[in-house]
Design an enzyme around this catalytic site. Structure first.
Site, PDB file in Angstrom:
ATOM      1  N   HIS A  50     -33.136 -26.691  -8.292  1.00 22.75           N
ATOM      2  CA  HIS A  50     -32.704 -27.028  -9.618  1.00 22.75           C
ATOM      3  C   HIS A  50     -32.467 -28.388  -9.365  1.00 22.75           C
ATOM      4  O   HIS A  50     -31.976 -28.873  -8.692  1.00 22.75           O
ATOM      5  CB  HIS A  50     -31.673 -26.148 -10.083  1.00 22.75           C
ATOM      6  CG  HIS A  50     -32.033 -24.732 -10.444  1.00 22.75           C
ATOM      7  ND1 HIS A  50     -31.483 -24.242 -11.472  1.00 22.75           N
ATOM      8  CD2 HIS A  50     -32.948 -24.079 -10.035  1.00 22.75           C
ATOM      9  CE1 HIS A  50     -31.787 -22.799 -11.465  1.00 22.75           C
ATOM     10  NE2 HIS A  50     -32.918 -22.796 -10.806  1.00 22.75           N
ATOM     11  N   CYS A 100     -26.746 -23.494 -15.018  1.00 26.14           N
ATOM     12  CA  CYS A 100     -26.934 -21.983 -14.759  1.00 26.14           C
ATOM     13  C   CYS A 100     -25.690 -21.509 -13.893  1.00 26.14           C
ATOM     14  O   CYS A 100     -24.988 -22.527 -13.314  1.00 26.14           O
ATOM     15  CB  CYS A 100     -28.216 -21.466 -14.145  1.00 26.14           C
ATOM     16  SG  CYS A 100     -28.448 -22.103 -12.506  1.00 26.14           S
ATOM     17  N   CYS A 117     -25.952 -23.377 -10.449  1.00 25.51           N
ATOM     18  CA  CYS A 117     -25.676 -24.701 -10.179  1.00 25.51           C
ATOM     19  C   CYS A 117     -23.919 -24.932 -10.793  1.00 25.51           C
ATOM     20  O   CYS A 117     -23.539 -25.895 -10.196  1.00 25.51           O
ATOM     21  CB  CYS A 117     -26.634 -25.367 -11.271  1.00 25.51           C
ATOM     22  SG  CYS A 117     -28.409 -25.368 -10.822  1.00 25.51           S
ATOM     23  N   GLU A 153     -29.744 -29.998 -10.606  1.00 25.50           N
ATOM     24  CA  GLU A 153     -28.393 -30.239 -10.300  1.00 25.50           C
ATOM     25  C   GLU A 153     -28.063 -30.077  -8.878  1.00 25.50           C
ATOM     26  O   GLU A 153     -27.423 -30.768  -8.223  1.00 25.50           O
ATOM     27  CB  GLU A 153     -27.420 -29.165 -10.786  1.00 25.50           C
ATOM     28  CG  GLU A 153     -27.670 -29.247 -12.319  1.00 25.50           C
ATOM     29  CD  GLU A 153     -28.563 -28.256 -12.879  1.00 25.50           C
ATOM     30  OE1 GLU A 153     -28.263 -27.733 -14.167  1.00 25.50           O
ATOM     31  OE2 GLU A 153     -29.574 -27.939 -12.532  1.00 25.50           O
TER      32      GLU A 153
END
Length: 148
Positions: free
Chosen positions: A52, A82, A85, A54
């Site tokens: 992801h 999410c 993260c 992040e």
């Protein structure tokens, strides 16, 4: 630079993801006005469920600072993080999270839960939501409409 300026850079990263067929999320990690990392989702490209934007930004920032503690850093991201993260942001000791659009199906900052400010955790982040919200949301909407 201001929040909108850094979010504009995160949106540039999200657009890169869009054109690569990735969910268009971009992130920028900043400390003392210096950009440490600019990233976008790479789950498909890297065949990595943790890729992801992040998490990638945190990894790059930690390398730049040669420290897993990202004290004093601000993460700008186009979509509410999410749970994975959000947990990584807490673990990295990021000071501030600035995000664009809420993620009503998976957001762990406001939408489903608030992991980054949970009172039982040893670190809590300052959160600023809704920066460039409409542009962030529109890019995601366009991506998912093109997939249908």
């Amino acid at each position: 630079m201001q929040h909108k300026d850094y979010m504009a850079i995160a949106l540039e990263e999200a657009r890169k993801a869009f054109f690569l067929g990735e969910v268009p999320v971009g992130a920028v990690l900043v400390k003392d006005g210096e950009i440490l990392a600019k990233t976008h989702n790479r789950k498909e490209r890297d065949a990595d469920p943790t890729a992801h934007a992040e998490v990638l930004a945190l990894r790059e920032g930690a390398k730049v600072l040669n420290d897993w503690r990202l004290d004093g850093c601000t993460l700008y991201v186009t979509l509410e993080p999410c749970p994975m993260c959000a947990g990584a942001l807490v673990q990295a000791r990021v000071k501030t999270l600035v995000y664009g659009a809420n993620d009503l199906k998976g957001g762990a900052v406001e939408s489903l839960m608030n992991l980054v400010q949970h009172p039982r955790l040893n670190h809590r982040l300052e959160v600023i939501a809704g920066i460039c919200e409409e542009e962030c949301r529109s890019l995601l909407k366009e991506f998912f409409q093109s997939r249908r």
